[in-house]
Design a protein around this motif. Sequence first.
Motif, PDB file in Angstrom:
ATOM      1  N   ASP A 107       0.876  -1.174   0.000  1.00  0.00           N
ATOM      2  CA  ASP A 107       0.000   0.000   0.000  1.00  0.00           C
ATOM      3  C   ASP A 107       0.914   1.226   0.000  1.00  0.00           C
ATOM      4  O   ASP A 107       1.843   1.297   0.816  1.00  0.00           O
ATOM      5  N   GLU A 128      -5.920  -7.592  -6.058  1.00  0.00           N
ATOM      6  CA  GLU A 128      -6.054  -6.121  -6.010  1.00  0.00           C
ATOM      7  C   GLU A 128      -7.275  -5.767  -5.160  1.00  0.00           C
ATOM      8  O   GLU A 128      -8.372  -6.274  -5.391  1.00  0.00           O
ATOM      9  N   VAL A 155      -7.810  -2.202  -4.126  1.00  0.00           N
ATOM     10  CA  VAL A 155      -7.629  -0.745  -4.017  1.00  0.00           C
ATOM     11  C   VAL A 155      -8.994  -0.090  -4.207  1.00  0.00           C
ATOM     12  O   VAL A 155      -9.982  -0.779  -4.494  1.00  0.00           O
ATOM     13  N   GLN A 185     -12.263   2.528  -8.084  1.00  0.00           N
ATOM     14  CA  GLN A 185     -12.141   3.522  -9.156  1.00  0.00           C
ATOM     15  C   GLN A 185     -11.425   2.857 -10.311  1.00  0.00           C
ATOM     16  O   GLN A 185     -10.282   2.373 -10.147  1.00  0.00           O
ATOM     17  N   ASP A 217      -9.851   3.915 -12.879  1.00  0.00           N
ATOM     18  CA  ASP A 217      -8.541   4.439 -13.285  1.00  0.00           C
ATOM     19  C   ASP A 217      -7.423   3.940 -12.371  1.00  0.00           C
ATOM     20  O   ASP A 217      -6.331   3.568 -12.837  1.00  0.00           O
ATOM     21  N   ILE A 218      -7.702   3.869 -11.074  1.00  0.00           N
ATOM     22  CA  ILE A 218      -6.666   3.386 -10.138  1.00  0.00           C
ATOM     23  C   ILE A 218      -6.377   1.912 -10.419  1.00  0.00           C
ATOM     24  O   ILE A 218      -5.224   1.485 -10.502  1.00  0.00           O
ATOM     25  N   LYS A 219      -7.446   1.139 -10.588  1.00  0.00           N
ATOM     26  CA  LYS A 219      -7.271  -0.301 -10.823  1.00  0.00           C
ATOM     27  C   LYS A 219      -6.520  -0.553 -12.132  1.00  0.00           C
ATOM     28  O   LYS A 219      -5.550  -1.322 -12.186  1.00  0.00           O
ATOM     29  N   GLU A 236      -4.546   1.411 -13.767  1.00  0.00           N
ATOM     30  CA  GLU A 236      -3.146   1.897 -13.701  1.00  0.00           C
ATOM     31  C   GLU A 236      -2.267   0.817 -13.086  1.00  0.00           C
ATOM     32  O   GLU A 236      -1.184   0.501 -13.565  1.00  0.00           O
ATOM     33  N   ILE A 237      -2.799   0.196 -12.043  1.00  0.00           N
ATOM     34  CA  ILE A 237      -2.045  -0.877 -11.378  1.00  0.00           C
ATOM     35  C   ILE A 237      -1.884  -2.077 -12.307  1.00  0.00           C
ATOM     36  O   ILE A 237      -0.790  -2.616 -12.495  1.00  0.00           O
TER      37      ILE A 237
END
Length: 290
Positions: A32, A65, A67, A70, A72-74, A76-77
Amino acid sequence: MITAITVLGAGTMGLGIARLFAGHGCRVTVYDPNIQPLSDPFLPPSLVLANDFEKAVSEADLIVEAVPEQMDIKREIFGRLDKLIKPSAIVASNTSTFQLHDLTADLAIRDRMLITHFFNPADYIPLVEIVALPSTSSSIVCEVASLLQRCGKSPVVLNKDIPGFIANRLQAALMREACYLLENGVADAAQIDTAVREGLGLRWAFKGPFEVADLGGLDIWAKVTGHLFPELANSIEAPQSIVEKTGRGELGVKSGRGFYEYDDVYRTADRLRSSLQRLLTLKSNFHQEG
Ligand SMILES: NC(=O)C1=CN([C@@H]2O[C@H](COP(=O)(O)OP(=O)(O)OC[C@H]3O[C@@H](n4cnc5c(N)ncnc54)[C@H](O)[C@@H]3O)[C@@H](O)[C@H]2O)C=CC1
Ligand SMILES: O=C(O)[C@@H](O)C(=O)[C@H](O)[C@@H](O)CO
């Protein structure tokens, strides 16, 4: 065989998922970017906490995952994982709502990605919904489902990829109606929670909706659904009562106030865990007696 697991996100779900796998002999790393020394007294000492993404994922057999919800966050990862993980590594998302097709679009690793949707608290609620793509190899689905079964979970592999899967679609429909009743002054949160906890939820712990319908009589259900469907809430917006609370930072247990107030986050979560443990023990005795 999956033995090394990395969980991305040390929040409500990430720590529950990490607790589950660490408690069943897996080597678990939690990554994290905001990692703090974890003050949760119920975390296994074997958990490795990481704030270096590449090191955290490079040796994992499974990356889960967890996180924020969202896209975009997912994505990106997921986009970063391709060049960092082992060729045999499997990637799973704990998303509550997003379709796997959308989460994995254009990703080179999409054929070894799944949804494994855990339920809070993840180390106690047996259900885990698994969603795969038509192109996902059945051996990957079987390997993840077997791992979950070894950890005492009840995996349900969906036949189709759909937003919200099974349980969250049902839960969101109930939450829409619960908020409608609250916002229209029909009942307050405590009364609605009591109606579910002392009624529906009790029965649902042993009989699902179709079993309940058979018990009640489908002739009755035909009448009830025919009479009530035109009366039910049908909003397509997030409920105002939840939006307003979120806007005030009232996020529930994790912020100390939501529909109720909470003075001790860990004690609240631990009380639920011990109640669930007692009910799960009762249920397993119930099934053994037949
Ligand atoms: N809260 C719940 O009851 C459930 C949530 N979910 C899903 O699980 C996911 C996580 O939800 P929660 O644990 O409730 O969220 P949370 O907000 O409690 O935790 C999210 C964590 O992700 C971390 N994070 C943010 N950006 C990150 C990044 N780039 N890499 C790694 N970590 C990052 C944050 O620091 C935070 O610790 C969401 O997709 C949610 O929809 C699924 C089932 C139940
Ligand atoms: O309730 C749960 O644990 C899950 O169905 C969820 O995915 C949902 O995110 C929702 O309940 C959020 O609390």
